[in-house]
Design an enzyme around this catalytic site. Structure first.
Site: not given
Ligand SMILES: [Zn+2]
Length: 169
Positions: A45, A50, A92-93, A138, A134-135
């Site tokens: 995701g 981000q 998480c990225l 963000h 999670h998204e």
């Molecule tokens: Zn994330």
């Protein structure tokens, strides 16, 4: 086009997000870039903040590109339902190299728009429910570390500060 993924500490991740008013060619390109960047990472995701864009958009594919039906772009998403509880490891990225166990509802239903501007309801359990939440986080300036308490949170923050000081973040 691949876009650089911002890391924890970048102020854009903490900026409020705006809803998308109209699906312009720029929004279409943004979504294409988000999908490409998510797959390249690789991640399941990615939310617009981000990659430095404060808009309410995320893309998600828990199959990591194996199943085309698993790819969703959600514009202006909102929770419709949330229930149950799951405790699983999460990453998480924007926090590369770190994971932690995060409590999340087990099942969620979201509504929003597809990239074509059509109303879309997306329901998920397990990993999909976790990724959707999670998204959503963000889009509300929240990273998974913000959901941790006490030692597990402090440990991650301390390690990141060390990396930042060493110029490795
Ligand atoms: Zn994330």
């Amino acid at each position: 086009m691949l876009r650089p993924i911002l890391r924890y500490g970048d102020s854009i991740l903490s900026d409020p997000t705006r809803p998308v008013d109209a699906i312009t060619p720029e929004i279409e390109t943004l979504i294409d870039d988000m999908i490409e960047t998510m797959y390249a990472a690789p991640g399941i995701g990615l939310a617009a903040p981000q990659i430095g864009v404060s808009l309410k958009i995320f893309v998600i594919d828990v199959s990591l590109g194996k199943d085309p039906a698993s790819l969703h772009a959600m514009i202006n998403p909102e929770f419709v339902e949330r229930d149950g509880m799951q405790l699983e490891e999460e990453g998480c990225l924007s926090l590369p190299g770190f994971t932690a166990t995060v409590a999340r509802p087990k099942r969620v239903v979201l509504k929003g728009l597809t990239r074509h501007g059509e109303a879309h309801t997306l329901a998920g359990t397990g990993l999909l429910a976790r990724a959707l939440q999670h998204e959503m986080d963000h889009l509300h300036q929240c990273l998974f570390v913000d959901r941790l308490r006490g030692i597990s949170r402090d440990l991650i923050i301390r390690k990141i500060k060390k990396l930042q000081k060493a110029g490795k973040w």
